[in-house]
Scaffold this active site. Structure first.
Site, PDB file in Angstrom:
ATOM      1  N   LYS A   3       4.281   8.210  -1.311  1.00 39.60           N
ATOM      2  CA  LYS A   3       4.508   6.866  -0.789  1.00 39.60           C
ATOM      3  C   LYS A   3       3.338   6.524   0.125  1.00 39.60           C
ATOM      4  O   LYS A   3       3.105   7.202   1.136  1.00 39.60           O
ATOM      5  CB  LYS A   3       5.834   6.788  -0.022  1.00 39.60           C
ATOM      6  CG  LYS A   3       6.226   5.370   0.418  1.00 39.60           C
ATOM      7  CD  LYS A   3       7.646   5.363   0.975  1.00 39.60           C
ATOM      8  CE  LYS A   3       8.110   3.938   1.271  1.00 39.60           C
ATOM      9  NZ  LYS A   3       7.421   3.337   2.432  1.00 39.60           N
ATOM     10  N   CYS A  61       3.612   6.378   6.860  1.00 40.31           N
ATOM     11  CA  CYS A  61       4.225   6.109   8.161  1.00 40.31           C
ATOM     12  C   CYS A  61       3.153   5.994   9.237  1.00 40.31           C
ATOM     13  O   CYS A  61       2.375   6.934   9.451  1.00 40.31           O
ATOM     14  CB  CYS A  61       5.212   7.208   8.524  1.00 40.31           C
ATOM     15  SG  CYS A  61       6.038   6.917  10.105  1.00 40.31           S
ATOM     16  N   GLY A 121       8.569  -3.415   0.346  1.00 40.06           N
ATOM     17  CA  GLY A 121       8.160  -4.410   1.322  1.00 40.06           C
ATOM     18  C   GLY A 121       8.810  -5.755   1.106  1.00 40.06           C
ATOM     19  O   GLY A 121       8.554  -6.417   0.099  1.00 40.06           O
ATOM     20  N   HIS A 142       3.896   0.699  -0.159  1.00 39.94           N
ATOM     21  CA  HIS A 142       4.374  -0.225   0.872  1.00 39.94           C
ATOM     22  C   HIS A 142       3.301  -1.297   1.017  1.00 39.94           C
ATOM     23  O   HIS A 142       2.158  -0.994   1.372  1.00 39.94           O
ATOM     24  CB  HIS A 142       4.576   0.524   2.186  1.00 39.94           C
ATOM     25  CG  HIS A 142       5.161  -0.326   3.269  1.00 39.94           C
ATOM     26  ND1 HIS A 142       5.719   0.202   4.404  1.00 39.94           N
ATOM     27  CD2 HIS A 142       5.276  -1.674   3.408  1.00 39.94           C
ATOM     28  CE1 HIS A 142       6.149  -0.774   5.189  1.00 39.94           C
ATOM     29  NE2 HIS A 142       5.882  -1.914   4.597  1.00 39.94           N
ATOM     30  N   PRO A 152      12.938   5.752   2.325  1.00 47.21           N
ATOM     31  CA  PRO A 152      13.112   6.756   3.380  1.00 47.21           C
ATOM     32  C   PRO A 152      13.095   6.066   4.735  1.00 47.21           C
ATOM     33  O   PRO A 152      12.195   5.280   5.030  1.00 47.21           O
ATOM     34  CB  PRO A 152      11.892   7.667   3.203  1.00 47.21           C
ATOM     35  CG  PRO A 152      10.856   6.803   2.540  1.00 47.21           C
ATOM     36  CD  PRO A 152      11.629   5.861   1.660  1.00 47.21           C
ATOM     37  N   MET A 153      14.102   6.353   5.569  1.00 50.62           N
ATOM     38  CA  MET A 153      14.192   5.734   6.893  1.00 50.62           C
ATOM     39  C   MET A 153      14.677   6.768   7.898  1.00 50.62           C
ATOM     40  O   MET A 153      15.740   7.363   7.713  1.00 50.62           O
ATOM     41  CB  MET A 153      15.149   4.537   6.874  1.00 50.62           C
ATOM     42  CG  MET A 153      14.717   3.388   5.994  1.00 50.62           C
ATOM     43  SD  MET A 153      15.877   1.995   6.057  1.00 50.62           S
ATOM     44  CE  MET A 153      17.264   2.683   5.126  1.00 50.62           C
TER      45      MET A 153
END
Length: 407
Positions: free
Chosen positions: A178, A137, A243, A206, A40-41
């Protein structure tokens, strides 16, 4: 290409209950294993990027994080020409998707409230195949209200959201999370255990802590113990590494470090490298992106009615070797894109507008993938596969929709 609207069907009966009264997800965890995933970005995870990632080998694609309240104030609109589904805010779409990607699309929610998370998931569930909770995030827009990485220090709330999602969503839809590493490996394992107990299908880790920046090397070596720990629990939950993976070939390095085997266990998620080159999931990713990828990307984005500002941002992130293009021509193209105020200003770079053809090529690639998956599951002989391949060229629209857009 004609986009057909499919009629809805009644929801399946409730699944059997596990301990903690959590419904069982009927979506196989194999969907989250043995593959490369698009991370997801925000901004970069645009619809055209996701479609090109799928065409070039991504097994699943995550949409950008969307805050629960934002999607709840949107209106769902279907484009009658392209089939694009837009969740429109006051001035622009909050989220856009397409029926082609539905079987592979994971919608990521930013939330700090179980009830709001459930409401947001209900709004998009007919257009996605799974819902993922952003728990990693570190940016202020995500953490200021207790969302994103802030959930790492509030595991009770984190797990309450996941539990609420799993109980409310239909069993064929996956729920996942996540996260980031916690400073202590012991604390990380304890958090993973609690997340597993909510009934998730997958956990993406991550391999950086909340305070680590992207330029710092990911702590990939910590993943092996996490994978072994989850497998030791005897649960059917996939663990996905995120990562520092640079693409298809580099995923082998991740496998060696973590024990995540692309041939038989779990998966690897790619972010920055996919932002630079959405074809990095392919064993032979594109080079000379300004001429091999940019024209088709812009054509598709225009056809799907993606706002030019988002398309411009995405294509300016493209980076990679240019063995045939040369520095001068590459610079010329980049400067032309930088000056452009809209699609029409770079029409000369796109060799005409053929976005519908580009979308058809992506559909053909996904149809081929579906056929190969069916071949593998059915155990057809090579001779039978050849026969089906020949006959598949005559597949009708109804059959195509049944395969690509399963209910």
């Amino acid at each position: 290409m004609t986009i057909r609207t499919l009629s809805s069907t009644p929801s399946p009966p409730p699944a059997k209950r596990q301990r903690l009264d959590i419904p069982t997800c009927t979506r196989p965890s194999s969907d989250f294993r043995d593959g490369l995933m698009l991370a997801p970005m925000v901004r970069s995870g645009s619809l055209p990027t996701r479609l090109f990632a799928l065409k070039h080998g991504a097994k699943l694609v995550w949409g950008p994080e969307i805050v629960d309240k934002a999607i709840l104030h949107s209106k769902r609109v279907v484009n009658p020409v392209s089939g694009t589904i837009d969740f429109n805010g006051i001035s622009k779409p909050i989220f856009s998707c397409h029926p082609l990607e539905k079987p592979y699309l994971i919608y990521q929610i930013g939330s700090a409230d179980p009830e709001l998370a459930v409401q947001a998931a209900r709004l998009v569930r007919q257009d996605v195949s799974g819902v993922d909770l952003n728990c990693g995030c570190p940016k202020p827009f995500s953490t200021h209200s207790g969302m994103g990485a802030a959930l790492l220090t509030n595991p009770d709330l984190l797990c309450a959201i996941l539990t609420a999602l799993r109980k409310d969503l239909p069993p064929e839809m996956s729920v996942s999370a996540k996260i980031r590493l916690l400073p202590s490996q012991e604390d990380t394992l304890q958090l993973v255990k609690r997340i597993v107990d909510t009934g998730v299908s997958a956990i993406t880790v991550h391999c950086r802590t909340r305070n680590m920046r992207p330029r710092e090397k990911a702590l990939v070596e910590r993943m092996r113990e996490i994978v072994e720990y989850v497998e030791g629990l005897g649960v059917d939950v996939a663990v996905i590494e995120n990562g520092d993976c640079l693409g298809y070939e580099d995923a082998k390095r991740i496998k060696d470090i973590t024990g995540i085997c692309l041939a038989g266990a779990h998966s690897v998620m790619i972010a920055t490298a996919a932002e630079s080159n959405p074809t990095c999931f392919d064993p032979n990713p594109f080079v000379d992106l300004e001429t091999t990828l940019l024209p088709a990307y812009v054509q598709l984005a225009r056809y799907l009615s993606i706002h030019w500002s988002n398309t411009k941002f995405c294509v300016t992130q493209f980076k990679g070797p240019s063995p045939a293009l040369g520095k001068a021509r590459r610079k010329e193209i980049k400067e032309a894109v930088a000056r452009a105020k809209g699609y029409d200003m770079i029409e000369n770079l796109c060799e005409g507008w053929r976005g519908e053809e580009v979308l058809q090529e992506i559909e053909n690639a996904l149809m081929k993938r579906m056929r190969m998956k069916s071949f593998t599951q059915s155990g057809l002989t090579p001779e039978a596969r050849d026969h089906v391949s020949v006959q598949s060229s005559t597949i009708d629209d109804a059959s195509r929709c049944a395969v690509l857009y399963p209910l």
